[in-house]
Design a protein around this motif. Structure first.
Motif, short mmCIF file in Angstrom:
data_model
loop_
_atom_site.label_atom_id
_atom_site.label_comp_id
_atom_site.label_asym_id
_atom_site.label_seq_id
_atom_site.Cartn_x
_atom_site.Cartn_y
_atom_site.Cartn_z
N ILE A 140 0.83 -1.21 0.00
CA ILE A 140 0.00 0.00 0.00
C ILE A 140 0.87 1.25 0.00
CG2 ILE A 140 -1.65 1.34 1.38
CD1 ILE A 140 -2.80 -1.37 2.33
N LEU A 141 1.93 1.24 0.79
CA LEU A 141 2.82 2.39 0.87
C LEU A 141 3.52 2.64 -0.45
CD1 LEU A 141 4.20 4.56 2.62
CD2 LEU A 141 5.88 2.83 3.30
N LEU A 142 4.07 1.58 -1.05
CA LEU A 142 4.80 1.73 -2.32
C LEU A 142 3.86 2.13 -3.45
CD1 LEU A 142 7.23 -1.32 -2.08
CD2 LEU A 142 7.81 1.11 -1.83
N ARG A 143 2.65 1.59 -3.43
CA ARG A 143 1.68 1.97 -4.47
C ARG A 143 1.31 3.45 -4.36
NH1 ARG A 143 -4.07 -0.97 -4.58
NH2 ARG A 143 -4.31 0.45 -2.80
N SER A 144 1.19 3.92 -3.12
CA SER A 144 0.87 5.33 -2.90
C SER A 144 2.00 6.23 -3.38
CB SER A 144 0.60 5.59 -1.42
OG SER A 144 -0.49 4.82 -0.97
N ILE A 145 3.24 5.79 -3.14
CA ILE A 145 4.39 6.57 -3.60
C ILE A 145 4.47 6.57 -5.12
CG2 ILE A 145 6.92 6.64 -3.64
CD1 ILE A 145 6.83 5.47 -0.77
N ARG A 146 4.21 5.41 -5.72
CA ARG A 146 4.26 5.30 -7.18
C ARG A 146 3.20 6.19 -7.84
NH1 ARG A 146 1.75 0.09 -9.71
NH2 ARG A 146 -0.04 1.40 -9.20
N ASP A 147 2.00 6.14 -7.27
CA ASP A 147 0.89 6.92 -7.84
C ASP A 147 0.87 8.36 -7.36
OD1 ASP A 147 0.18 4.55 -9.05
OD2 ASP A 147 -1.36 4.04 -7.57
N LYS A 148 1.85 8.69 -6.49
CA LYS A 148 1.94 10.04 -5.92
C LYS A 148 0.63 10.45 -5.25
CE LYS A 148 5.48 11.44 -9.22
NZ LYS A 148 5.87 12.37 -10.31
N THR A 149 0.10 9.50 -4.50
CA THR A 149 -1.15 9.75 -3.78
C THR A 149 -0.87 10.65 -2.58
OG1 THR A 149 -1.92 7.56 -4.40
CG2 THR A 149 -3.12 8.67 -2.63
N LEU A 150 -1.58 11.75 -2.52
CA LEU A 150 -1.34 12.72 -1.45
C LEU A 150 -2.13 12.39 -0.19
CD1 LEU A 150 -1.40 16.02 -3.55
CD2 LEU A 150 0.58 14.74 -2.75
N ASN A 151 -3.21 11.64 -0.36
CA ASN A 151 -4.07 11.36 0.80
C ASN A 151 -3.72 10.02 1.45
OD1 ASN A 151 -4.96 9.89 -1.37
ND2 ASN A 151 -7.14 9.98 -0.80
N LEU A 152 -2.42 9.80 1.64
CA LEU A 152 -1.95 8.57 2.27
C LEU A 152 -2.44 8.52 3.72
CD1 LEU A 152 -0.11 6.07 1.98
CD2 LEU A 152 1.78 7.47 2.81
N ASN A 153 -3.10 7.44 4.05
CA ASN A 153 -3.69 7.31 5.38
C ASN A 153 -2.64 6.77 6.35
OD1 ASN A 153 -5.24 6.81 7.65
ND2 ASN A 153 -7.00 6.09 6.48
N LYS A 154 -1.86 7.66 6.92
CA LYS A 154 -0.78 7.24 7.81
C LYS A 154 -1.28 6.52 9.06
CE LYS A 154 2.53 10.71 6.23
NZ LYS A 154 3.34 11.90 6.59
N PRO A 155 -2.37 7.00 9.70
CA PRO A 155 -2.88 6.27 10.88
C PRO A 155 -3.29 4.82 10.54
CG PRO A 155 -3.81 8.47 10.82
CD PRO A 155 -3.09 8.27 9.52
N ALA A 156 -3.85 4.62 9.33
CA ALA A 156 -4.25 3.27 8.93
C ALA A 156 -3.03 2.38 8.75
CB ALA A 156 -5.06 3.32 7.63
N LEU A 157 -1.98 2.92 8.14
CA LEU A 157 -0.75 2.15 7.95
C LEU A 157 -0.10 1.82 9.29
CD1 LEU A 157 0.90 3.93 4.89
CD2 LEU A 157 -0.24 1.71 4.92
#
Length: 197
Positions: A140-157
């Motif tokens: 999930i983290l790497l996919r968010s970085i790849r897609d440059k997702t700004l709304n990464l849910n840090k509390p969920a991770l």
């Protein structure tokens, strides 16, 4: 009561990870029992590797604990590399159970394994489930970085990683319990079981 909810939440979050690990463990115990020749090279390779490294066999709590903890940590940290080492160690350790069961008289093997082996398997399953959770978090983290997702849910991770750590610690508790049973209860329990075969 809060602890009960916490446990329910953990099991709810981890149920598929635990189920997958349990299925893999069960399948390879069965396969290695009924088709030991398929796994003979693997077992011999690992046995020879252990002998070459100078590993000795001692039936003390500290020796078995350290030996099992190396396996548990190997499984858990394997989650950092797609759980590939985790799967290998889970499969290997459960293949030992089935493979040895094929060559030892069933009533003897069952009587002296039934007390501690299921508890040990649960420990391995928990460690593997924790590894799967690490891999899922990484994905999930790497996919968010790849897609440059700004709304990464840090509390969920963070929650996912906490799930991973908690289930691993539960696995360690099961492993410690298995060691205690193996050293203190396996032989007397096995002697009783042998009387009923």
């Amino acid at each position: 009561m809060r602890g009960d909810n916490s446990t329910k939440n953990l099991l709810s979050h981890m149920k598929y990870h635990l189920l997958l690990a349990a299925i893999i463990a069960g399948v390879f115990i069965i396969l290695s029992y009924y088709y030991p020749s398929m796994f003979e090279n693997l077992i011999l390779f690992e046995t020879n590797r252990s002998s070459a490294s100078g590993s000795s066999t001692e039936f003390t709590f500290s020796y078995i604990f350290l030996k099992n903890m190396r396996v548990m940590l190997g499984i858990y940290l394997g989650g950092l590399v797609l759980s590939i080492p985790s799967l290998y160690l889970l499969i290997l350790n459960n293949c030992y159970i089935g493979y040895n069961g094929f060559f030892i008289q069933f009533k003897f093997y069952f009587s002296y394994m039934i007390a501690h082996t299921p508890i040990e398997i649960v420990g391995l399953i928990c460690a593997t489930a924790g590894a799967f959770r690490i891999t899922q978090t990484e994905y999930i983290l790497l996919r968010s970085i790849r897609d440059k997702t700004l709304n990464l849910n840090k509390p969920a991770l963070k929650g996912m990683m906490m799930d991973s750590i908690k289930i691993f610690l539960i696995g360690i508790v099961f492993m410690i319990l298995a060691i205690y049973v193996e050293l203190n209860l396996t032989i007397p329990f096995g002697n009783i079981m042998m009387q009923y075969f």
